[in-house]
Design a protein around this motif. Structure first.
Motif, PDB file in Angstrom:
ATOM      1  N   CYS A  57       0.544  -1.610   0.396  1.00 19.21           N
ATOM      2  CA  CYS A  57      -0.101  -0.147   0.074  1.00 19.21           C
ATOM      3  C   CYS A  57       1.236   1.474  -0.217  1.00 19.21           C
ATOM      4  CB  CYS A  57      -1.177  -0.049   0.705  1.00 19.21           C
ATOM      5  SG  CYS A  57      -1.934   0.845   1.183  1.00 19.21           S
ATOM      6  N   MET A  58       0.782   2.040  -1.140  1.00 17.06           N
ATOM      7  CA  MET A  58       1.388   2.889  -1.225  1.00 17.06           C
ATOM      8  C   MET A  58      -0.142   4.472  -0.863  1.00 17.06           C
ATOM      9  SD  MET A  58       4.436   2.077  -2.072  1.00 17.06           S
ATOM     10  CE  MET A  58       4.193   0.480  -1.345  1.00 17.06           C
ATOM     11  N   SER A  59       0.796   4.839   0.336  1.00 17.02           N
ATOM     12  CA  SER A  59      -0.459   5.719   0.299  1.00 17.02           C
ATOM     13  C   SER A  59      -0.193   7.186   0.587  1.00 17.02           C
ATOM     14  CB  SER A  59      -1.239   5.806   2.086  1.00 17.02           C
ATOM     15  OG  SER A  59       0.438   6.560   3.186  1.00 17.02           O
ATOM     16  N   GLY A  60      -0.835   8.168   0.127  1.00 17.12           N
ATOM     17  CA  GLY A  60      -0.158   9.047  -0.385  1.00 17.12           C
ATOM     18  C   GLY A  60      -1.237   9.384  -2.098  1.00 17.12           C
ATOM     19  N   GLY A  61      -0.785   8.288  -2.765  1.00 13.28           N
ATOM     20  CA  GLY A  61      -1.048   8.586  -4.582  1.00 13.28           C
ATOM     21  C   GLY A  61      -0.207   8.786  -5.148  1.00 13.28           C
ATOM     22  N   PRO A  62       0.530   7.129  -5.512  1.00 14.38           N
ATOM     23  CA  PRO A  62       2.280   7.400  -6.779  1.00 14.38           C
ATOM     24  C   PRO A  62       1.059   8.284  -8.094  1.00 14.38           C
ATOM     25  CG  PRO A  62       1.269   5.263  -5.484  1.00 14.38           C
ATOM     26  CD  PRO A  62      -0.084   6.385  -5.432  1.00 14.38           C
ATOM     27  N   ALA A  63       1.997   8.938  -8.118  1.00 15.30           N
ATOM     28  CA  ALA A  63       2.229   9.449  -9.453  1.00 15.30           C
ATOM     29  C   ALA A  63       2.492   8.561 -11.046  1.00 15.30           C
ATOM     30  CB  ALA A  63       3.489  10.504  -9.887  1.00 15.30           C
ATOM     31  N   GLN A  64       1.202   7.623 -11.569  1.00 14.59           N
ATOM     32  CA  GLN A  64       1.506   6.609 -12.778  1.00 14.59           C
ATOM     33  C   GLN A  64       1.662   7.474 -13.332  1.00 14.59           C
ATOM     34  OE1 GLN A  64      -0.724   8.926 -11.512  1.00 14.59           O
ATOM     35  NE2 GLN A  64      -2.100   9.190 -13.701  1.00 14.59           N
ATOM     36  N   LEU A  65       1.946   8.483 -14.292  1.00 15.04           N
ATOM     37  CA  LEU A  65       2.180   8.860 -15.465  1.00 15.04           C
ATOM     38  C   LEU A  65       3.903   8.626 -15.163  1.00 15.04           C
ATOM     39  CD1 LEU A  65       0.114  11.720 -16.329  1.00 15.04           C
ATOM     40  CD2 LEU A  65      -0.072   9.312 -17.737  1.00 15.04           C
ATOM     41  N   ASP A  66       4.847   8.943 -14.134  1.00  9.11           N
ATOM     42  CA  ASP A  66       6.140   8.808 -13.424  1.00  9.11           C
ATOM     43  C   ASP A  66       6.402   7.153 -13.145  1.00  9.11           C
ATOM     44  OD1 ASP A  66       6.728  11.274 -14.171  1.00  9.11           O
ATOM     45  OD2 ASP A  66       5.799  12.014 -12.355  1.00  9.11           O
ATOM     46  N   THR A  67       5.951   6.295 -13.330  1.00  6.79           N
ATOM     47  CA  THR A  67       5.963   4.754 -13.190  1.00  6.79           C
ATOM     48  C   THR A  67       5.451   3.686 -14.134  1.00  6.79           C
ATOM     49  OG1 THR A  67       4.128   5.325 -11.649  1.00  6.79           O
ATOM     50  CG2 THR A  67       5.937   5.556 -10.123  1.00  6.79           C
ATOM     51  N   PHE A  68       4.461   3.731 -14.160  1.00  4.73           N
ATOM     52  CA  PHE A  68       3.442   2.566 -14.908  1.00  4.73           C
ATOM     53  C   PHE A  68       3.033   2.843 -16.223  1.00  4.73           C
ATOM     54  CE2 PHE A  68       4.447   1.066 -10.645  1.00  4.73           C
ATOM     55  CZ  PHE A  68       5.818  -0.373 -11.427  1.00  4.73           C
ATOM     56  N   TYR A  70       3.053   5.094 -19.177  1.00  9.65           N
ATOM     57  CA  TYR A  70       3.634   5.782 -20.371  1.00  9.65           C
ATOM     58  C   TYR A  70       3.299   6.596 -21.133  1.00  9.65           C
ATOM     59  CZ  TYR A  70       7.422   6.775 -23.859  1.00  9.65           C
ATOM     60  OH  TYR A  70       7.948   7.662 -24.967  1.00  9.65           O
ATOM     61  N   LYS A  71       3.310   8.112 -21.362  1.00 15.50           N
ATOM     62  CA  LYS A  71       2.913   8.764 -22.468  1.00 15.50           C
ATOM     63  C   LYS A  71       4.133   9.417 -22.916  1.00 15.50           C
ATOM     64  CE  LYS A  71      -1.514   7.980 -20.971  1.00 15.50           C
ATOM     65  NZ  LYS A  71      -2.877   6.733 -21.111  1.00 15.50           N
ATOM     66  N   PRO A  72       3.814   9.465 -24.317  1.00 17.89           N
ATOM     67  CA  PRO A  72       5.086   9.941 -25.112  1.00 17.89           C
ATOM     68  C   PRO A  72       4.814  11.382 -25.029  1.00 17.89           C
ATOM     69  CG  PRO A  72       3.297   7.709 -26.692  1.00 17.89           C
ATOM     70  CD  PRO A  72       3.368   8.730 -25.197  1.00 17.89           C
ATOM     71  N   GLN A  73       5.969  11.720 -25.321  1.00 21.80           N
ATOM     72  CA  GLN A  73       5.560  13.980 -25.429  1.00 21.80           C
ATOM     73  C   GLN A  73       5.967  13.791 -27.126  1.00 21.80           C
ATOM     74  OE1 GLN A  73       4.945  15.682 -22.901  1.00 21.80           O
ATOM     75  NE2 GLN A  73       5.491  13.823 -21.058  1.00 21.80           N
ATOM     76  N   VAL A  74       4.796  14.299 -27.219  1.00 21.97           N
ATOM     77  CA  VAL A  74       4.429  14.546 -29.170  1.00 21.97           C
ATOM     78  C   VAL A  74       3.808  15.862 -28.898  1.00 21.97           C
ATOM     79  CG1 VAL A  74       4.190  12.349 -29.174  1.00 21.97           C
ATOM     80  CG2 VAL A  74       1.874  13.564 -29.283  1.00 21.97           C
ATOM     81  N   GLY A  75       4.476  16.426 -30.417  1.00 22.73           N
ATOM     82  CA  GLY A  75       3.668  17.564 -30.731  1.00 22.73           C
ATOM     83  C   GLY A  75       5.178  18.817 -30.493  1.00 22.73           C
ATOM     84  N   LYS A  76       4.968  19.922 -31.085  1.00 21.00           N
ATOM     85  CA  LYS A  76       5.662  21.159 -30.853  1.00 21.00           C
ATOM     86  C   LYS A  76       5.498  21.193 -29.616  1.00 21.00           C
ATOM     87  CE  LYS A  76       5.774  22.832 -35.284  1.00 21.00           C
ATOM     88  NZ  LYS A  76       5.646  24.006 -36.102  1.00 21.00           N
ATOM     89  N   LYS A  77       4.259  21.512 -28.652  1.00 18.46           N
ATOM     90  CA  LYS A  77       4.065  22.248 -27.252  1.00 18.46           C
ATOM     91  C   LYS A  77       3.636  20.803 -26.936  1.00 18.46           C
ATOM     92  CE  LYS A  77       0.913  24.230 -24.603  1.00 18.46           C
ATOM     93  NZ  LYS A  77      -0.143  26.115 -23.883  1.00 18.46           N
ATOM     94  N   LYS A  78       4.397  20.285 -25.994  1.00 15.17           N
ATOM     95  CA  LYS A  78       4.290  19.134 -24.882  1.00 15.17           C
ATOM     96  C   LYS A  78       3.580  19.307 -24.105  1.00 15.17           C
ATOM     97  CE  LYS A  78       9.217  17.945 -26.212  1.00 15.17           C
ATOM     98  NZ  LYS A  78      10.244  17.292 -25.638  1.00 15.17           N
ATOM     99  N   GLY A 391      -5.830  -2.357 -19.816  1.00 14.27           N
ATOM    100  CA  GLY A 391      -6.366  -0.973 -19.737  1.00 14.27           C
ATOM    101  C   GLY A 391      -5.848  -0.145 -20.071  1.00 14.27           C
ATOM    102  N   ARG A 392      -6.480   1.384 -20.174  1.00 15.09           N
ATOM    103  CA  ARG A 392      -5.452   2.246 -20.601  1.00 15.09           C
ATOM    104  C   ARG A 392      -6.580   4.046 -20.000  1.00 15.09           C
ATOM    105  NH1 ARG A 392      -6.552   5.487 -25.712  1.00 15.09           N
ATOM    106  NH2 ARG A 392      -8.667   4.190 -26.669  1.00 15.09           N
ATOM    107  N   THR A 393      -5.602   5.042 -19.749  1.00 14.43           N
ATOM    108  CA  THR A 393      -6.060   6.714 -19.683  1.00 14.43           C
ATOM    109  C   THR A 393      -5.758   6.530 -21.095  1.00 14.43           C
ATOM    110  OG1 THR A 393      -3.858   6.741 -19.142  1.00 14.43           O
ATOM    111  CG2 THR A 393      -5.529   7.006 -16.634  1.00 14.43           C
ATOM    112  N   ASP A 394      -6.104   8.434 -20.755  1.00  9.17           N
ATOM    113  CA  ASP A 394      -6.885   8.981 -22.025  1.00  9.17           C
ATOM    114  C   ASP A 394      -5.299   9.381 -22.403  1.00  9.17           C
ATOM    115  OD1 ASP A 394      -5.724  11.152 -19.978  1.00  9.17           O
ATOM    116  OD2 ASP A 394      -8.165  12.071 -20.293  1.00  9.17           O
ATOM    117  N   GLU A 395      -4.906  10.401 -23.338  1.00  8.40           N
ATOM    118  CA  GLU A 395      -3.317  10.914 -24.133  1.00  8.40           C
ATOM    119  C   GLU A 395      -2.609  11.404 -22.922  1.00  8.40           C
ATOM    120  OE1 GLU A 395      -4.980  14.321 -26.650  1.00  8.40           O
ATOM    121  OE2 GLU A 395      -4.189  12.940 -27.738  1.00  8.40           O
ATOM    122  N   LEU A 396      -3.849  12.154 -22.155  1.00 10.27           N
ATOM    123  CA  LEU A 396      -3.033  12.729 -20.597  1.00 10.27           C
ATOM    124  C   LEU A 396      -2.513  12.688 -19.781  1.00 10.27           C
ATOM    125  CD1 LEU A 396      -4.767  16.533 -21.889  1.00 10.27           C
ATOM    126  CD2 LEU A 396      -2.764  15.391 -22.104  1.00 10.27           C
ATOM    127  N   GLY A 397      -3.219  11.186 -19.944  1.00 10.63           N
ATOM    128  CA  GLY A 397      -3.327  10.135 -18.613  1.00 10.63           C
ATOM    129  C   GLY A 397      -3.958  10.609 -17.607  1.00 10.63           C
TER     130      GLY A 397
END
Length: 450
Positions: A57-68, A70-78, A391-397
């Motif tokens: 149990c990881m209490s406090g809210g682990p940052a999913q986008l920085d762990t498991f 992955y959302k690639p950074q695309v476009g001129k304005k990331k 499953g997956r999240t939207d492009e912004l996670g």
């Protein structure tokens, strides 16, 4: 419970009183008979893929986008995403953050659920819902429900243990009989190397005399119960006293790591200092090693708690420190369980009460908020698919959009893995049946199973 001679009975007087307890009464109301009613192992009603659970149990809210997730950074304005590098790992090619290199070595063992979602981004409410299915009211925790449904594999140990715990609500049996309550070891950041099970050690009498003492006290307790039929609380106390006696012989040895090899202690990083954020040794490796020992000894549900994931500012530094703390110990636990043949029927669950939105790499900000609409858990062992992403999240996670799994569904899936019918495991309380999965029930996520 009666204690030593200094508490009112002389030693010889106590022996004499104990000897007066009749053999017939002792047989009819034996401790074994009492224990059998509430704690004996129960056969699952469904085909089980797991016998026990270790909840990381990881209490406090682990940052999913920085762990498991992955959302690639695309476009001129990331757009917001991870500010850390990801690589693909294992034969499955699972993307995992650079912050978790040791866990990444076990990618082919993991079943990652990227479509988790909860009802609220408020810590206390979501944390309670994660553990009990309810956001506001006191209800039995997941471990208590499992203990109630299956009993304990080892009659000399509790069926539910919570390590390094902070809130009683996460191990409470609430309206279930108190014999199903979790046993906390290490409370509110207590040094785990000194943590123990409270009120178990007892050296005031020789072993044979302690047994006679308890038999005598229990005979009075059972007479008391006979005059109050149906008093579940009193019956649970009787059962708990018997379990406490039995634990005196088993629990201290399990908490003693002196018999572990140095290689094992090093693998779990027991007593090792972190390189980031603090020079203080972490107890998390000790917790993971204790979890393996308790699982091996037959404890049904073990919760391993690690806090500090509520990092709004200094996100990069604090997340890196948290990941360093848990990474090697979790990898060691996965490997240790597999080598001992325990991973096959032990279900590991990793996650927290919600996740966090990503950072925008170009704007230099280093703070995050809460995100209950889409986050990540992972499971391993216990009949789960290996090297699999569900499953997956939207492009912004930010939001789960495919393969969505609510806490109710996670609970249903865990119960199902243990052979318990998720929506039929009920307890009558205040005029109606209650269940972990709530009035609406939960859906077993069958796509997670092999």
């Amino acid at each position: 419970m009666l204690q030593s001679a200094s508490c009112g009975f002389g030693y010889l007087a106590l022996q004499g009183l104990c000897a007066q307890t009749s053999h017939a009464e002792s047989a009819a109301n034996s401790p074994d008979a009492e224990l059998k009613r509430g704690l004996a192992q129960q056969a699952p009603s469904l085909k089980a893929t797991a016998k026990r659970v270790i909840f990381l149990c990881m209490s406090g809210g682990p940052a999913q986008l920085d762990t498991f997730d992955y959302k690639p950074q695309v476009g001129k304005k990331k757009h917001p995403g991870s500010v850390f590098r990801f690589r693909r790992h294992g034969d499955c090619g699972m993307p995992i953050s650079e912050l978790l290199p040791e866990t990444a070595r076990h990618a082919d063992k993991l079943c990652v659920v990227n479509g988790m979602h909860a009802d609220t981004g408020i810590h206390a409410q979501s944390f309670l819902q994660l553990h009990t299915g309810e956001r506001l009211r006191k209800r039995p925790s997941l471990g208590a429900w499992i203990n109630y449904g299956l009993g304990t594999e080892n009659q000399n140990l509790p069926g539910f243990i919570s390590l390094n715990t902070s809130k009683s609500s996460i191990y409470s049996s609430a309206f279930l009989p108190s014999i199903y309550n979790g046993t906390p070891i290490g409370v509110n950041g207590e040094n785990m190397s000194a943590a123990t099970i409270n009120n178990v050690a007892s050296n005031h009498l020789p072993g044979s005399s302690k047994r006679r003492q308890l038999d005598f006290v229990q005979s009075m307790n059972r007479r008391h119960l006979d005059r109050r039929p149906g008093d579940d609380k009193l019956e649970s106390v009787i059962q708990s006293m018997e379990l406490g006696y039995r634990m005196q012989a088993s629990a201290p040895d399990l908490l003693d790591l002196s018999g572990e090899t140095q290689a094992t202690l090093d693998a779990y990083r027991v007593g090792k200092k972190l390189s980031i954020g603090t020079c203080r040794p972490t107890d998390f490796g000790r917790q993971c090693l204790l979890a393996r020992r308790f699982a091996e000894a037959g404890v049904r549900f073990i919760e391993v708690n690690h806090g500090g994931w509520d990092q709004h500012k200094n996100h990069r530094r604090d997340l890196a420190a948290n990941c360093e703390t848990i990474d090697a110990p979790i990898a060691a636990l996965l490997e240790d369980l597999q080598q001992r043949g325990l991973l096959e029927d032990t279900l590991l669950v990793w996650g927290g009460e919600f996740g966090r939105p990503g950072l925008t790499p170009d704007d230099g900000k280093d703070e995050t908020g809460h995100n209950a609409n889409g986050f990540t858990f992972w499971l391993a062992g216990g009949g789960m698919k290996r090297g699999h992403v569900h499953g997956r999240t939207d492009e912004l996670g930010r939001r789960a959009v495919d393969g969505k799994v609510h806490f109710r569904d996670l609970h249903a899936t865990i119960l199902h893995a243990l052979g318990l019918p998720a929506n039929d495991l009920t307890f009558w309380h205040q005029g109606r049946d209650h269940r972990l999965t709530g009035p609406d029930g939960g859906q077993v996520v069958k796509g997670l199973f092999v």
